[in-house]
Motif scaffolding. Structure first.
Motif, PDB file in Angstrom:
ATOM      1  N   LYS A   1      37.806  42.309  42.843  1.00 41.13           N
ATOM      2  CA  LYS A   1      39.115  42.966  42.911  1.00 41.13           C
ATOM      3  C   LYS A   1      40.116  42.090  43.662  1.00 41.13           C
ATOM      4  O   LYS A   1      41.283  41.965  43.261  1.00 41.13           O
ATOM      5  CB  LYS A   1      38.999  44.328  43.602  1.00 41.13           C
TER       6      LYS A   1
ATOM      7  N   ARG B   1      41.193  39.308  41.389  1.00 41.51           N
ATOM      8  CA  ARG B   1      42.126  39.828  40.395  1.00 41.51           C
ATOM      9  C   ARG B   1      43.514  40.015  40.991  1.00 41.51           C
ATOM     10  O   ARG B   1      44.531  39.594  40.413  1.00 41.51           O
ATOM     11  CB  ARG B   1      41.615  41.165  39.851  1.00 41.51           C
ATOM     12  N   ASP B   2      43.541  40.632  42.186  1.00 35.94           N
ATOM     13  CA  ASP B   2      44.829  40.870  42.845  1.00 35.94           C
ATOM     14  C   ASP B   2      45.531  39.555  43.170  1.00 35.94           C
ATOM     15  O   ASP B   2      46.746  39.419  43.002  1.00 35.94           O
ATOM     16  CB  ASP B   2      44.640  41.703  44.114  1.00 35.94           C
TER      17      ASP B   2
END
Length: 158
Positions: A138, A141-142
């Motif tokens: 995550k 991705r961020d």
């Protein structure tokens, strides 16, 4: 449509091939051998300890409920309650149950509890690793989305 019914021989073969039958056979053989050990303990240890109080053979303990009670062995007269035999059988049962519990059931349950705790610990570690990996993904991705936004806003300014 004719359904083919299994023959009696096939059913018997299937019955014998079940794991439970083999386990039961092993248990019976072990139980028979174990009975000899328990009987030896009763005859060699328990009966002599009882013999310090009275007779070594518990079968000799009885009470006369209708007399005259005379004789021994096959020449008994009167009606007797052979409570010594019941006491001997009860002692044999208690000793058997104690030995089975303390030497077989208790160690096996402790072993199974340890194995279950290890399995749960491994699963807990695996779950923590999965959560950590998910969090890392995550974050990646961020970061990528933030970089794309910065590039997109940089192209608009030119």
């Amino acid at each position: 449509m004719s359904e083919k019914k299994p023959s009696v021989l096939q059913g018997f073969k299937a019955f014998l091939m079940r794991g439970n039958v083999v386990d039961l056979a092993v248990a019976v053989v072990i139980g028979a051998a174990f009975t000899n050990i328990v009987n030896s303990v009763v005859k060699g240890i328990i009966n002599p300890l009882v013999g310090t109080i009275g007779t070594q053979n518990l079968d000799n303990y009885n009470s006369c409920i209708k007399g005259p009670c005379r004789g021994t062995g096959d020449h008994l007269t009167g009606v007797r309650i052979l409570w010594g035999s019941v006491l001997g059988a009860t002692l044999t049962f208690v000793i058997t149950a104690a030995v089975v519990y303390f030497l077989m059931v208790l160690p096996m349950s402790k072993y199974l509890a340890r194995m279950e705790a290890r399995r749960k610990a491994k699963e807990g570690t695996h779950e923590v690793m999965e959560v950590t990996e998910l969090e890392v993904l995550k974050e990646i991705r961020d970061t990528l989305l933030a970089q794309q936004r910065q590039r997109g806003s940089g192209h608009a300014e030119r």
